[in-house]
Write a protein that holds these residues in place. Sequence first.
Motif, PDB file in Angstrom:
ATOM      1  N   ASP A  39      38.205 -23.542  -5.237  1.00 40.85           N
ATOM      2  CA  ASP A  39      36.923 -22.285  -4.430  1.00 40.85           C
ATOM      3  C   ASP A  39      35.366 -23.000  -5.274  1.00 40.85           C
ATOM      4  OD1 ASP A  39      36.530 -19.838  -6.232  1.00 40.85           O
ATOM      5  OD2 ASP A  39      38.740 -18.878  -4.637  1.00 40.85           O
ATOM      6  N   HIS A  40      34.482 -22.349  -4.292  1.00 43.53           N
ATOM      7  CA  HIS A  40      33.314 -22.327  -5.455  1.00 43.53           C
ATOM      8  C   HIS A  40      33.130 -21.371  -6.034  1.00 43.53           C
ATOM      9  CE1 HIS A  40      33.054 -19.011  -1.943  1.00 43.53           C
ATOM     10  NE2 HIS A  40      31.345 -18.929  -2.830  1.00 43.53           N
ATOM     11  N   GLU A  41      33.989 -20.140  -6.340  1.00 45.18           N
ATOM     12  CA  GLU A  41      34.085 -19.453  -7.902  1.00 45.18           C
ATOM     13  C   GLU A  41      34.683 -19.947  -8.796  1.00 45.18           C
ATOM     14  OE1 GLU A  41      35.084 -15.402  -5.790  1.00 45.18           O
ATOM     15  OE2 GLU A  41      32.953 -15.238  -5.209  1.00 45.18           O
ATOM     16  N   GLY A  42      35.624 -21.378  -8.624  1.00 45.88           N
ATOM     17  CA  GLY A  42      36.009 -21.680  -9.887  1.00 45.88           C
ATOM     18  C   GLY A  42      37.682 -20.457  -9.494  1.00 45.88           C
ATOM     19  N   ASN A  43      38.613 -20.178  -8.520  1.00 45.52           N
ATOM     20  CA  ASN A  43      39.263 -19.725  -8.581  1.00 45.52           C
ATOM     21  C   ASN A  43      40.416 -21.025  -7.619  1.00 45.52           C
ATOM     22  OD1 ASN A  43      39.211 -17.485  -8.391  1.00 45.52           O
ATOM     23  ND2 ASN A  43      37.899 -17.221  -6.446  1.00 45.52           N
ATOM     24  N   VAL A  44      41.386 -21.566  -8.414  1.00 48.22           N
ATOM     25  CA  VAL A  44      42.370 -22.783  -7.493  1.00 48.22           C
ATOM     26  C   VAL A  44      42.968 -21.892  -6.968  1.00 48.22           C
ATOM     27  CG1 VAL A  44      44.641 -24.002  -8.988  1.00 48.22           C
ATOM     28  CG2 VAL A  44      42.699 -22.887 -11.037  1.00 48.22           C
ATOM     29  N   VAL A  45      43.190 -23.106  -5.715  1.00 49.01           N
ATOM     30  CA  VAL A  45      43.238 -23.231  -4.671  1.00 49.01           C
ATOM     31  C   VAL A  45      44.960 -24.160  -4.280  1.00 49.01           C
ATOM     32  CG1 VAL A  45      41.737 -21.787  -3.462  1.00 49.01           C
ATOM     33  CG2 VAL A  45      41.755 -24.606  -3.197  1.00 49.01           C
ATOM     34  N   GLY A  46      45.124 -25.074  -5.506  1.00 46.73           N
ATOM     35  CA  GLY A  46      46.543 -25.957  -5.403  1.00 46.73           C
ATOM     36  C   GLY A  46      45.607 -26.643  -6.757  1.00 46.73           C
ATOM     37  N   ARG A  47      47.387 -27.378  -7.052  1.00 40.24           N
ATOM     38  CA  ARG A  47      47.295 -28.015  -8.216  1.00 40.24           C
ATOM     39  C   ARG A  47      48.205 -28.806  -8.131  1.00 40.24           C
ATOM     40  NH1 ARG A  47      46.166 -25.310 -12.616  1.00 40.24           N
ATOM     41  NH2 ARG A  47      45.826 -23.732 -13.012  1.00 40.24           N
ATOM     42  N   GLY A  48      48.342 -30.345  -7.570  1.00 44.12           N
ATOM     43  CA  GLY A  48      48.969 -31.055  -7.792  1.00 44.12           C
ATOM     44  C   GLY A  48      49.299 -31.989  -9.336  1.00 44.12           C
ATOM     45  N   ALA A  49      50.867 -32.442  -9.594  1.00 40.83           N
ATOM     46  CA  ALA A  49      50.822 -33.639 -10.546  1.00 40.83           C
ATOM     47  C   ALA A  49      51.828 -34.292 -10.548  1.00 40.83           C
ATOM     48  CB  ALA A  49      51.277 -33.285 -12.151  1.00 40.83           C
ATOM     49  N   ALA A  50      51.737 -35.353 -11.011  1.00 37.00           N
ATOM     50  CA  ALA A  50      52.592 -37.002 -11.242  1.00 37.00           C
ATOM     51  C   ALA A  50      52.196 -37.655 -12.841  1.00 37.00           C
ATOM     52  CB  ALA A  50      52.159 -37.805 -10.048  1.00 37.00           C
ATOM     53  N   ALA A  51      53.580 -38.283 -12.598  1.00 34.42           N
ATOM     54  CA  ALA A  51      53.368 -39.794 -13.860  1.00 34.42           C
ATOM     55  C   ALA A  51      51.910 -39.729 -13.781  1.00 34.42           C
ATOM     56  CB  ALA A  51      54.278 -40.773 -13.126  1.00 34.42           C
ATOM     57  N   GLY A  52      52.319 -40.540 -15.145  1.00 32.55           N
ATOM     58  CA  GLY A  52      50.838 -41.721 -15.609  1.00 32.55           C
ATOM     59  C   GLY A  52      50.039 -42.944 -14.536  1.00 32.55           C
ATOM     60  N   GLY A  53      48.303 -41.997 -14.917  1.00 37.05           N
ATOM     61  CA  GLY A  53      47.439 -42.309 -13.922  1.00 37.05           C
ATOM     62  C   GLY A  53      46.634 -43.471 -14.624  1.00 37.05           C
ATOM     63  N   ASN A  54      46.898 -44.152 -15.600  1.00 40.97           N
ATOM     64  CA  ASN A  54      46.124 -45.177 -16.391  1.00 40.97           C
ATOM     65  C   ASN A  54      45.497 -45.885 -15.468  1.00 40.97           C
ATOM     66  OD1 ASN A  54      44.501 -46.498 -18.625  1.00 40.97           O
ATOM     67  ND2 ASN A  54      44.937 -45.746 -19.522  1.00 40.97           N
ATOM     68  N   PRO A  55      44.415 -46.493 -14.650  1.00 39.80           N
ATOM     69  CA  PRO A  55      44.162 -47.702 -14.177  1.00 39.80           C
ATOM     70  C   PRO A  55      44.312 -49.082 -14.599  1.00 39.80           C
ATOM     71  CG  PRO A  55      41.822 -46.494 -14.447  1.00 39.80           C
ATOM     72  CD  PRO A  55      43.261 -45.636 -14.657  1.00 39.80           C
ATOM     73  N   GLN A  68      50.175 -39.550  -4.902  1.00 40.54           N
ATOM     74  CA  GLN A  68      50.542 -38.000  -5.664  1.00 40.54           C
ATOM     75  C   GLN A  68      50.215 -36.878  -5.178  1.00 40.54           C
ATOM     76  OE1 GLN A  68      54.543 -39.292  -6.985  1.00 40.54           O
ATOM     77  NE2 GLN A  68      55.251 -37.144  -7.371  1.00 40.54           N
ATOM     78  N   ALA A  69      49.680 -37.135  -6.600  1.00 41.19           N
ATOM     79  CA  ALA A  69      49.364 -35.767  -6.437  1.00 41.19           C
ATOM     80  C   ALA A  69      48.047 -34.953  -5.754  1.00 41.19           C
ATOM     81  CB  ALA A  69      48.742 -36.048  -8.361  1.00 41.19           C
ATOM     82  N   LEU A  70      47.011 -35.810  -5.539  1.00 41.89           N
ATOM     83  CA  LEU A  70      46.149 -35.492  -4.197  1.00 41.89           C
ATOM     84  C   LEU A  70      46.897 -34.511  -3.578  1.00 41.89           C
ATOM     85  CD1 LEU A  70      44.224 -38.199  -4.326  1.00 41.89           C
ATOM     86  CD2 LEU A  70      43.813 -36.185  -5.217  1.00 41.89           C
ATOM     87  N   ARG A  71      47.452 -35.470  -3.022  1.00 41.00           N
ATOM     88  CA  ARG A  71      48.534 -34.749  -2.015  1.00 41.00           C
ATOM     89  C   ARG A  71      49.561 -33.529  -2.200  1.00 41.00           C
ATOM     90  NH1 ARG A  71      49.990 -40.680  -1.499  1.00 41.00           N
ATOM     91  NH2 ARG A  71      52.415 -39.915  -2.109  1.00 41.00           N
ATOM     92  N   ALA A  72      50.215 -33.086  -3.447  1.00 38.98           N
ATOM     93  CA  ALA A  72      50.287 -32.148  -3.653  1.00 38.98           C
ATOM     94  C   ALA A  72      49.657 -30.985  -3.873  1.00 38.98           C
ATOM     95  CB  ALA A  72      51.383 -32.289  -5.384  1.00 38.98           C
ATOM     96  N   ALA A  73      48.316 -31.441  -4.614  1.00 41.43           N
ATOM     97  CA  ALA A  73      46.871 -30.320  -4.561  1.00 41.43           C
ATOM     98  C   ALA A  73      47.064 -29.863  -2.788  1.00 41.43           C
ATOM     99  CB  ALA A  73      45.873 -30.948  -5.475  1.00 41.43           C
ATOM    100  N   TYR A 109      41.375 -41.605  -0.051  1.00 43.79           N
ATOM    101  CA  TYR A 109      40.857 -41.354   1.493  1.00 43.79           C
ATOM    102  C   TYR A 109      42.688 -41.272   1.929  1.00 43.79           C
ATOM    103  CZ  TYR A 109      35.780 -42.283   0.404  1.00 43.79           C
ATOM    104  OH  TYR A 109      35.603 -42.152  -0.039  1.00 43.79           O
ATOM    105  N   GLY A 110      43.208 -41.184   1.751  1.00 43.81           N
ATOM    106  CA  GLY A 110      44.499 -41.756   2.334  1.00 43.81           C
ATOM    107  C   GLY A 110      45.336 -39.723   2.205  1.00 43.81           C
ATOM    108  N   ALA A 111      44.769 -39.523   1.433  1.00 41.75           N
ATOM    109  CA  ALA A 111      45.461 -37.504   1.154  1.00 41.75           C
ATOM    110  C   ALA A 111      43.753 -36.722   2.019  1.00 41.75           C
ATOM    111  CB  ALA A 111      44.971 -37.447  -0.264  1.00 41.75           C
ATOM    112  N   GLY A 112      43.463 -37.794   2.742  1.00 45.20           N
ATOM    113  CA  GLY A 112      42.432 -37.553   3.769  1.00 45.20           C
ATOM    114  C   GLY A 112      41.126 -35.946   3.048  1.00 45.20           C
ATOM    115  N   LEU A 113      40.874 -36.720   1.946  1.00 44.30           N
ATOM    116  CA  LEU A 113      39.335 -36.059   1.691  1.00 44.30           C
ATOM    117  C   LEU A 113      38.780 -36.988   1.946  1.00 44.30           C
ATOM    118  CD1 LEU A 113      41.814 -36.209  -2.264  1.00 44.30           C
ATOM    119  CD2 LEU A 113      40.232 -34.624  -1.202  1.00 44.30           C
ATOM    120  N   THR A 114      36.884 -36.526   2.474  1.00 52.72           N
ATOM    121  CA  THR A 114      35.960 -37.208   2.703  1.00 52.72           C
ATOM    122  C   THR A 114      34.640 -37.311   2.132  1.00 52.72           C
ATOM    123  OG1 THR A 114      35.491 -35.009   3.925  1.00 52.72           O
ATOM    124  CG2 THR A 114      37.205 -36.277   5.162  1.00 52.72           C
TER     125      THR A 114
END
Length: 345
Positions: A39-55, A68-73, A109-114
């Motif tokens: 949130d805007h005060e720096g309180n974590v409200v979601g976390r996600g993790a997955a395997a390597g993401g080096n493009p 996968q990590a985005l959807r989990a978070a 965008y598939g994770a619903g982020l705009t």
Amino acid sequence: MSVERPLPEPVDTLVLKPAGSLVLGGDLGGTSTRIVIADHEGNVVGRGAAAGGNPISHPASAAANFGQALRAAAEGVDPAAVKAAVIGAAGGSALARPDVRAQFDAAWYGAGLTVEPEFIGDIEVAFASGTPEADGTVLIAGTGCAAGLVRDRKLVRTADGHGWLLGDDGSGFWLGREAVRSLLLAFDLGEPLGLLQDAVLQQLLPDHDPAVIARREGYDIVRDELIREVNRRPPVLLAELARTVVSAYGQGDQTAQALVKRAAELLTATVGRIRTTKDNTPLVLAGSVAGEQSPVGLLLRETFHQRFDGEILTARDGVSGATWLALGVLDPTLATRSNHTRLVS
């Protein structure tokens, strides 16, 4: 009888961003992908993790892991409430390729982020994870290595980071390669193997026959097997031998001690290309080779304290550094020391 009512709060003290605004930070590394929503005060409200993401290495699987990590978070969170996002990416230059960026955009965008994400280098994220200051220097020494000069939280100069073939001097890869070279040198000279050399041989050729090594003519046989094995593997896997060097260093092996000392010298020289001795801004160290428990890292800290002014700091969680930077994108007044402490510590 009139009732005195409190005056309304002045407009300039009101929060400029919607109270429900969220930020997202990401850290895409070679071995893991991590996402944090706060949130805007720096309180974590979601976390996600997955395997390597080096493009760079495997963009398709990296993009899938990113998604996968985005959807989990974002589980249990309205992704449309994310109003600022900063993603640190090792190998982020690959995102300049339209085909690679399209895969990452589809995951985003598939994770619903705009909101449009801001992709930056892992150097800037590492620096932000170590200090809330706007200016300074950062050295990342892990599998590879690179130094960066940061001004106003933006990377303005780099040194090394050229990859295993052309640079990364003093990195984990460098330590592993030099350990193998010391073994090959012993074969060439017909010398007995030291503790480090024997450990490298055991790790790369665990099924070799010790009786062959005991014979002088057997050196050539094992040498050829070793060369074939090393060339059969992806070159970057030599970095796994850095742990072998550190272990041998702790047991007093002279070759390992010389390699650790030389690695620290090379990394010091890399930092010296972009940082003057009069610079008193923070110097942040990141990566396993430069870590506080690494003998290379300990030598670096000793040398840096003697050579450079400014505080020597250790990078913390990269994804938290990215999240803190995202707070600053949402509203510069949110990039505070207290929010940094809340996220990073």
